[in-house]
Design a protein around this motif. Sequence first.
Motif, mmCIF file in Angstrom:
data_model
loop_
_atom_site.group_PDB
_atom_site.id
_atom_site.type_symbol
_atom_site.label_atom_id
_atom_site.label_comp_id
_atom_site.label_asym_id
_atom_site.label_seq_id
_atom_site.Cartn_x
_atom_site.Cartn_y
_atom_site.Cartn_z
ATOM 1 N N SER A 322 3.341 -13.112 -26.302
ATOM 2 C CA SER A 322 4.689 -13.161 -26.875
ATOM 3 C C SER A 322 5.530 -12.000 -26.368
ATOM 4 C CB SER A 322 4.630 -13.126 -28.397
ATOM 5 O OG SER A 322 4.345 -11.838 -28.858
ATOM 6 N N MET A 324 5.296 -10.637 -23.398
ATOM 7 C CA MET A 324 5.746 -11.009 -22.060
ATOM 8 C C MET A 324 6.961 -11.932 -22.157
ATOM 9 S SD MET A 324 3.860 -9.315 -20.163
ATOM 10 C CE MET A 324 4.397 -9.947 -18.592
ATOM 11 N N SER A 325 6.987 -12.769 -23.173
ATOM 12 C CA SER A 325 8.077 -13.731 -23.291
ATOM 13 C C SER A 325 9.377 -13.080 -23.743
ATOM 14 C CB SER A 325 7.698 -14.841 -24.273
ATOM 15 O OG SER A 325 7.724 -14.357 -25.586
ATOM 16 N N THR A 326 9.314 -11.866 -24.233
ATOM 17 C CA THR A 326 10.548 -11.213 -24.649
ATOM 18 C C THR A 326 11.206 -10.490 -23.473
ATOM 19 O OG1 THR A 326 9.479 -9.160 -25.264
ATOM 20 C CG2 THR A 326 9.686 -10.824 -26.977
ATOM 21 N N ARG A 327 10.551 -10.481 -22.357
ATOM 22 C CA ARG A 327 11.140 -9.877 -21.159
ATOM 23 C C ARG A 327 11.982 -10.936 -20.446
ATOM 24 N NH1 ARG A 327 7.372 -5.739 -19.897
ATOM 25 N NH2 ARG A 327 7.136 -4.666 -21.874
ATOM 26 N N PHE A 328 13.102 -10.538 -19.981
ATOM 27 C CA PHE A 328 13.901 -11.510 -19.242
ATOM 28 C C PHE A 328 14.433 -10.829 -17.993
ATOM 29 C CE2 PHE A 328 15.868 -9.790 -23.002
ATOM 30 C CZ PHE A 328 16.876 -9.003 -22.482
ATOM 31 N N THR A 329 14.766 -11.617 -17.026
ATOM 32 C CA THR A 329 15.215 -11.085 -15.751
ATOM 33 C C THR A 329 16.720 -10.861 -15.774
ATOM 34 O OG1 THR A 329 13.516 -12.441 -14.760
ATOM 35 C CG2 THR A 329 15.111 -11.470 -13.269
ATOM 36 N N THR A 330 17.115 -9.668 -15.515
ATOM 37 C CA THR A 330 18.549 -9.415 -15.380
ATOM 38 C C THR A 330 18.873 -9.390 -13.896
ATOM 39 O OG1 THR A 330 18.134 -7.061 -15.436
ATOM 40 C CG2 THR A 330 18.728 -8.083 -17.511
ATOM 41 N N THR B 21 8.593 -18.780 -27.796
ATOM 42 C CA THR B 21 8.717 -17.643 -26.885
ATOM 43 C C THR B 21 10.186 -17.479 -26.489
ATOM 44 O OG1 THR B 21 8.428 -19.017 -24.925
ATOM 45 C CG2 THR B 21 6.424 -18.095 -25.920
ATOM 46 N N PHE B 22 10.469 -16.360 -25.877
ATOM 47 C CA PHE B 22 11.826 -16.113 -25.415
ATOM 48 C C PHE B 22 12.231 -17.169 -24.375
ATOM 49 C CE2 PHE B 22 15.286 -14.180 -23.139
ATOM 50 C CZ PHE B 22 15.981 -13.500 -24.106
ATOM 51 N N GLU B 23 11.279 -17.519 -23.521
ATOM 52 C CA GLU B 23 11.555 -18.527 -22.482
ATOM 53 C C GLU B 23 11.884 -19.884 -23.117
ATOM 54 O OE1 GLU B 23 9.158 -16.324 -22.205
ATOM 55 O OE2 GLU B 23 9.608 -15.314 -20.297
ATOM 56 N N VAL B 39 21.988 -13.808 -17.324
ATOM 57 C CA VAL B 39 21.976 -12.545 -18.077
ATOM 58 C C VAL B 39 22.014 -11.388 -17.097
ATOM 59 C CG1 VAL B 39 20.669 -11.112 -19.687
ATOM 60 C CG2 VAL B 39 20.596 -13.596 -19.911
ATOM 61 N N ALA B 40 22.884 -10.448 -17.354
ATOM 62 C CA ALA B 40 22.974 -9.289 -16.464
ATOM 63 C C ALA B 40 23.254 -8.020 -17.267
ATOM 64 C CB ALA B 40 24.078 -9.507 -15.439
ATOM 65 N N GLN B 76 16.746 -6.886 -26.173
ATOM 66 C CA GLN B 76 16.497 -8.275 -26.566
ATOM 67 C C GLN B 76 17.490 -8.712 -27.650
ATOM 68 O OE1 GLN B 76 12.401 -10.213 -27.736
ATOM 69 N NE2 GLN B 76 13.468 -9.593 -29.577
ATOM 70 N N VAL B 146 4.951 -15.457 -32.525
ATOM 71 C CA VAL B 146 4.076 -16.130 -31.547
ATOM 72 C C VAL B 146 2.712 -15.452 -31.519
ATOM 73 C CG1 VAL B 146 3.714 -16.541 -29.077
ATOM 74 C CG2 VAL B 146 5.910 -17.063 -30.115
#
Lengths: 338, 158
Positions: A322, A324-330, B21-23, B39-40, B76, B146
């Motif tokens: 979970s 890992m899923s909170t990381r997002f690509t900027t 999940t975030f995804e 997102v930036a 986040q 999760v």
Amino acid sequence: MIQVLVSCVMWALVASLLVLRRRRADHSITYASTIIALAMTLNIDPVYLALDPLFGGTNFITLAGDMLLMTGLYFLGRGVMRAGDYRPRLVRIAISLPTLLISLVCVATMFSFADRGHTTTTFMSDHGDQPLVGAYSITVFTYCGIVLAAMLALAIGQCRVTQGLLRVPALLLAIGASCGIALCATVVFMDVTHMIGALDLMRLVDAAYGPLTLATFLFLCAGFVAQPATRSVLRRFRGVRTDAFLMQLDPIWRNATKLRPGLSKLHPGSEVFEDPEAKLYRHVVEIRDAMIDPRVVFEISPTDLALLERAENHLLVRGTTSVMSTRFTTTDLDEALK
Amino acid sequence: MNIDQEVAIALAGLHLGEHFTFEELTGAVQRLRQRRIVVAEVPEIGESSGLCAVLLFSDDRDVILHAHSDSALHTQQFVLHEFAHIILGHCENDSDALAGNIPDTLLPDIPAELRIRALARGDVSTEEEIAAESLADQLAARIRGVAFAETSYTEIFG
């Protein structure tokens, strides 16, 4: 003595599961444990000697015990099939209800036609030289071995996807299932050597039977108890840590929201904040908001910052998927706006 | 309808279950808007009047620009807050939300078609902002969950 120990361990497992899993929807493991505990109880010499004469005195209790063992293992196998992704067609067929019923009919038939003599607590030693009795025992323990192999595959898979304390139950189950498979192989080997008259070979592996039986039940029971217990302990521990962070961060949060009021001040009636973890999350966000707001002067000491970061790590549950899923690509702004 | 009810309805409308999940959330928001979301991080946003994140939207994409934070959890929250605006349907409003409040000096290179409307996470003072921040908290809780969610294994053996 081993049978008494095994029975005690099994009934202790049943009692534990009835407490730990009382609110669960699936009861496969509880059914399996209860039925196997009953089968093991029938194997205790005084119990056997007391019951068997009531059913004709021809060792019918041996058959009853083995059929109960197979039925209990069927429920275990059913749980394994529901719990894991490891479901090859052949294994699914082997652990299906029709296979159990066919196996039960087969063992009952073989047992019925065998010469069973009179009540004895050493049935296999006394009558295992008969092909029918040997085949009967091989059928029972092959069935047990298949279920335990499926259990082993599931436990190994679970070992791979868990970490830390949560890995312990899966590890215990894997060891227990391995011992169980070794036990089944030992019994089948003894059955074959007994039938062909290689008694020296049979006695050679006989020494492993007792320790393997004990190890199988001890490790499997420990694994089945540890699985719900571990989760419960971890949840409680996490709750305690959440409360501790809330208490430690409280003065920092109060200072932050004096300067920059947040949601907790503007929408205090929300039911969400009744959950300590949601409350902690809100406090962390509001402290961080004050820290980066250029309109207010709010700074915290390195010690408080370290505390805040520990609280964040606690909330992010690092080391799990979970997180890992909170990381997002900027992406670069130019790229984003193309 | 109060804010908590509005948030609960929006959350249920995602059809993502108790934990995600975030995804999975990103996917659901993109499906909801039927367009991609970009997102930036733009550090300059943080230097201006308490802004943490800005949501810009046009016909073909949504762009979330957020300030820099040393905290992954905080970052986040910026993004979840903007997701919340989208989920709550604030993008469909005709109001020119904060479009006029974002100075050209801050984001000089934004194409004209993206400057239709903007919603920014700054002070949580309006009902819209309170609802978005509340929903963002709930989204974070579900993502957090999760780690403790039941799997088929724990359902049977746990």
